[in-house]
Design an enzyme around this catalytic site. Structure first.
Site, mmCIF file in Angstrom:
data_model
loop_
_atom_site.group_PDB
_atom_site.id
_atom_site.type_symbol
_atom_site.label_atom_id
_atom_site.label_comp_id
_atom_site.label_asym_id
_atom_site.label_seq_id
_atom_site.Cartn_x
_atom_site.Cartn_y
_atom_site.Cartn_z
ATOM 1 N N ASP A 1 0.832 -1.207 0.000
ATOM 2 C CA ASP A 1 0.000 0.000 0.000
ATOM 3 C C ASP A 1 0.867 1.258 0.000
ATOM 4 O OD1 ASP A 1 -2.378 1.360 -0.056
ATOM 5 O OD2 ASP A 1 -2.679 1.314 2.114
ATOM 6 N N ASN B 1 -11.130 -2.812 -5.167
ATOM 7 C CA ASN B 1 -10.401 -1.814 -5.953
ATOM 8 C C ASN B 1 -11.085 -1.451 -7.280
ATOM 9 O OD1 ASN B 1 -7.153 -2.925 -4.739
ATOM 10 N ND2 ASN B 1 -8.314 -1.115 -4.135
#
Ligand code: IPE
Ligand code: IPE
Ligand code: MG
Length: 260
Positions: A23, A71
């Site tokens: 991330d 996502n």
């Protein structure tokens, strides 16, 4: 589990399986006044290096969260770029993985991907399937809840067609229908980018995994950052429900499975 002594020197205990939430690509780019996609591109380099370093350290399985089932909610252009990057990386890296004796596996619902990408995933998996130095698992369109649901659906199907009695369903049977069931559970979970959450990653598999969070943004995650994580891991005492004193007495009952 053979070695649970908390007195081992740093790096003396290499996790068999490391699972990473990569991330911070977007923030890495933003800090440089670059588009988010530049962060994803830089993220691919970090993937390449991490694969190399994990293999060098003798890690058996490396699982990388590349794209979550959530996502898809991102702007369409960003999703498209991520798909293209995935495809290009498969094209460019599969041969190298193969030369380095690394097996590639992709987990997640791949049916949502464009046909060409699905074909490339299959080809890369087939080309590398007999490699044994390390297994690289890419979680793509993966969700921990999806994984548990698909396992439940498979068991229900087996019960319906008569090959399974519902009374036989226990933890190990359900686990055997999950993605990557044949691989050891993660020993070390790493999340870069500073957020302290699981974001629907390997929900079942992380039950007894050591969790490690770092502020380092994924494109900056390098060999030193990896060794820091492994070093911290090697100082943790994994108790699996036992008390500390029991862990110094060998042999232990199988600590990785529950008594259920
Ligand atoms: C992780 O980085 C990459 C993917 C989720 C594909 P992000 O894109 O989430 O980066 P941040 O969190 O916005 O910085
Ligand atoms: C998790 O990162 C998914 C991947 C790294 C692929 P996100 O950036 O999507 O997670 P949230 O939305 O901040 O929880
Ligand atoms: Mg993020």
């Amino acid at each position: 589990m053979t070695d649970v002594s908390p007195t081992n020197a740093p790096l003396s205990r290499i996790p068999r399986h490391i699972a990473i939430i990569m991330d911070g690509n977007g923030r890495w780019a933003k800090r440089r006044n670059l588009p988010r996609t530049a962060g994803h591109q830089a993220g691919v380099s970090a993937v390449r290096k991490t694969v190399e370093h994990c293999a060098e350290r003798g890690v058996e399985v490396l699982t990388l969260f590349a794209f979550s089932s959530e996502n898809w909610r991102r702007p369409k252009e960003e999703v498209n770029v991520l798909m293209r990057l995935f495809m290009m990386t498969l094209d460019r890296e599969t041969k190298k993985l193969n030369n380095n004796n690394i097996r590639l596996r992709v987990i997640g619902d791949r049916s949502a991907f464009p046909d060409l990408l699905q074909r490339k995933i299959n080809e890369s998996e087939q080309m590398t399937h007999s490699n044994r130095r390390m297994t690289l698992v890419i979680a793509a369109n993966y969700g921990g809840r999806w994984d548990i649901v698909q396992a439940a659906r498979r068991l229900a199907q087996e019960a319906k067609n008569g090959s399974l009695n519902p009374d036989q369903i226990n933890e190990s049977l359900l686990a055997s229908r999950l993605s990557s069931a044949d691989l050891p559970e993660p020993d070390l979970f790493i999340r870069t980018g500073g957020e302290q959450r699981i974001s629907n990653f390997l929900l079942w598999h992380l039950a007894y995994t050591e969790l490690y969070f770092t502020e380092t943004l994924w494109p900056d995650f390098d060999e030193i950052a990896l060794d820091e994580a492994i070093s911290e891991y090697s100082q943790r005492e994994r108790r699996f429900g036992y008390i500390s004193e029991q862990l110094t007495k060998a042999p232990l009952p199988d600590a990785t499975s529950s008594s259920a």
